[in-house]
Design a protein around this motif. Structure first.
Motif, PDB file in Angstrom:
ATOM      1  N   TYR A  97       0.827  -1.204   0.000  1.00 32.46           N
ATOM      2  CA  TYR A  97       0.000   0.000   0.000  1.00 32.46           C
ATOM      3  C   TYR A  97       0.866   1.261   0.000  1.00 32.46           C
ATOM      4  CZ  TYR A  97      -3.331   3.568   1.424  1.00 32.46           C
ATOM      5  OH  TYR A  97      -4.090   4.724   1.477  1.00 32.46           O
ATOM      6  N   SER A 101       0.579   3.916  -3.116  1.00 31.30           N
ATOM      7  CA  SER A 101      -0.218   5.105  -2.826  1.00 31.30           C
ATOM      8  C   SER A 101       0.610   6.335  -2.496  1.00 31.30           C
ATOM      9  CB  SER A 101      -1.172   4.828  -1.652  1.00 31.30           C
ATOM     10  OG  SER A 101      -0.446   4.580  -0.464  1.00 31.30           O
ATOM     11  N   THR A 162      -3.823  -2.050  -3.987  1.00 34.58           N
ATOM     12  CA  THR A 162      -5.151  -1.871  -3.437  1.00 34.58           C
ATOM     13  C   THR A 162      -5.988  -1.071  -4.432  1.00 34.58           C
ATOM     14  OG1 THR A 162      -4.337   0.095  -2.279  1.00 34.58           O
ATOM     15  CG2 THR A 162      -4.377  -1.962  -1.037  1.00 34.58           C
ATOM     16  N   SER A 163      -7.242  -0.864  -4.101  1.00 36.60           N
ATOM     17  CA  SER A 163      -8.135  -0.157  -5.016  1.00 36.60           C
ATOM     18  C   SER A 163      -7.654   1.277  -5.227  1.00 36.60           C
ATOM     19  CB  SER A 163      -9.557  -0.147  -4.460  1.00 36.60           C
ATOM     20  OG  SER A 163      -9.618   0.619  -3.270  1.00 36.60           O
ATOM     21  N   HIS A 164      -7.987   1.825  -6.390  1.00 38.96           N
ATOM     22  CA  HIS A 164      -7.595   3.197  -6.691  1.00 38.96           C
ATOM     23  C   HIS A 164      -8.154   4.176  -5.654  1.00 38.96           C
ATOM     24  CE1 HIS A 164      -5.579   2.101 -10.252  1.00 38.96           C
ATOM     25  NE2 HIS A 164      -6.626   1.957 -11.037  1.00 38.96           N
ATOM     26  N   SER A 165      -9.385   3.936  -5.228  1.00 37.23           N
ATOM     27  CA  SER A 165     -10.023   4.869  -4.291  1.00 37.23           C
ATOM     28  C   SER A 165      -9.261   4.935  -2.969  1.00 37.23           C
ATOM     29  CB  SER A 165     -11.479   4.464  -4.038  1.00 37.23           C
ATOM     30  OG  SER A 165     -11.556   3.142  -3.507  1.00 37.23           O
ATOM     31  N   LYS A 166      -8.859   3.793  -2.429  1.00 36.43           N
ATOM     32  CA  LYS A 166      -8.119   3.776  -1.161  1.00 36.43           C
ATOM     33  C   LYS A 166      -6.723   4.360  -1.326  1.00 36.43           C
ATOM     34  CE  LYS A 166     -10.510  -0.208   0.869  1.00 36.43           C
ATOM     35  NZ  LYS A 166     -10.355  -1.592   1.368  1.00 36.43           N
ATOM     36  N   SER A 167      -6.074   4.029  -2.434  1.00 39.53           N
ATOM     37  CA  SER A 167      -4.720   4.531  -2.663  1.00 39.53           C
ATOM     38  C   SER A 167      -4.717   6.034  -2.872  1.00 39.53           C
ATOM     39  CB  SER A 167      -4.107   3.830  -3.883  1.00 39.53           C
ATOM     40  OG  SER A 167      -3.942   2.453  -3.638  1.00 39.53           O
ATOM     41  N   LEU A 168      -5.656   6.516  -3.678  1.00 34.04           N
ATOM     42  CA  LEU A 168      -5.730   7.954  -3.938  1.00 34.04           C
ATOM     43  C   LEU A 168      -6.135   8.725  -2.691  1.00 34.04           C
ATOM     44  CD1 LEU A 168      -7.329   8.005  -7.502  1.00 34.04           C
ATOM     45  CD2 LEU A 168      -5.005   8.706  -6.878  1.00 34.04           C
ATOM     46  N   MET A 169      -6.946   8.116  -1.846  1.00 33.37           N
ATOM     47  CA  MET A 169      -7.329   8.767  -0.595  1.00 33.37           C
ATOM     48  C   MET A 169      -6.090   8.980   0.282  1.00 33.37           C
ATOM     49  SD  MET A 169     -10.128   7.565   2.277  1.00 33.37           S
ATOM     50  CE  MET A 169     -11.401   7.498   1.015  1.00 33.37           C
ATOM     51  N   SER A 173      -4.611  12.720   0.940  1.00 33.55           N
ATOM     52  CA  SER A 173      -4.564  13.114   2.352  1.00 33.55           C
ATOM     53  C   SER A 173      -3.164  13.600   2.711  1.00 33.55           C
ATOM     54  CB  SER A 173      -4.950  11.934   3.254  1.00 33.55           C
ATOM     55  OG  SER A 173      -6.289  11.544   3.024  1.00 33.55           O
TER      56      SER A 173
END
Length: 243
Positions: A97, A101, A162-169, A173
């Motif tokens: 991760y 990310s 991991t999913s794009h949404s979790k990585s981009l979050m 952040s």
């Protein structure tokens, strides 16, 4: 006898451990030298100690590299580097991760941004007068080698993204928190962290910040694309295995 898959393209576990240990030593030494011998004055000519060295994204990223490669080294000993383990240990999940990310996109964001501005006008990011304080070899350790180690890591080891949404979050952040941080520094020290911010009008400065975030996101997708390209066969095998 079938050889056990260690998740690398022909690299032995000993080589992986050696590279990860070298990376930890490399970046720890860079942090030690920087904190001990490098002391920048502010743009107003007086020492600016507010925020310490963590006011620089470059140094934040070097700390991130130390954390990542330390976790990678721990994973080499007690985790797994297999392509698709039945149950990946937590240390492996955290390693994968962090690389996807934050480590890869932020390292390339720092490196490409720095050298890009340096080529156009180095006085905006690293004035020539600072060469005696911040030597060229250290400059390459924290602005060039961060990308070298990331590319090496990408080609050496497979990772389950991991999913794009979790990585981009996670990436957004981190970047937004840093932008808030440098504004806090500006408020309390009346001094921008980077000389380039002193010469930009408000509208251009906002566009610059937005561009920095957009560039980090672009490098995230670049890392994802390169990972899928380099490890296309292994990714397909995983997709088939877990159908």
């Amino acid at each position: 006898m079938k050889q056990k898959n260690n998740g690398s393209k022909g690299f032995s576990s000993g080589i992986l451990k050696a590279v990860h240990l070298l990376a930890v030593i490399h970046f720890v030494f860079a942090l030690y030298y920087d904190s001990t011998y490098v002391h920048f004055p502010s743009t107003k000519g007086t020492p600016n100690e507010f925020g310490g060295k963590l006011k620089y994204l470059t140094i934040c990223n070097v700390y991130l590299q130390v954390v990542y490669f330390s976790i990678s080294l721990i994973n080499d000993f007690i985790g797994t580097n297999e392509y698709h383990p039945k149950k990946a240990p937590t240390v492996r999940k955290v390693k994968d991760y962090l690389f996807s990310s934050m480590c890869f996109p932020i390292s390339f964001n720092v490196g490409i941004s720095f050298w890009g501005i340096y080529i156009v006008d180095r006085e905006l990011v690293c004035p020539e007068i600072l060469d005696a304080i911040f030597p060229l070899w250290l400059n390459h350790m924290v602005h060039t080698n961060i990308m070298v180690f990331m590319i090496l890591e990408l080609f050496m080891l497979f990772r389950n993204n991991t999913s794009h949404s979790k990585s981009l979050m996670g990436l957004l952040s981190f970047m937004c928190s840093y932008l808030v941080w440098i504004h806090i520094i500006k408020h309390y020290s009346d001094d921008w962290v980077y000389p380039i911010l002193e010469v930009l009008p408000m509208s251009v400065r906002i566009a610059f910040f937005a561009g920095c975030i957009a560039l980090a996101v672009a490098f995230y997708f670049l890392g994802d694309f390169l990972n899928k390209m380099v490890w296309a066969k292994e990714t397909r095998l995983g997709q088939h295995k877990f159908k």
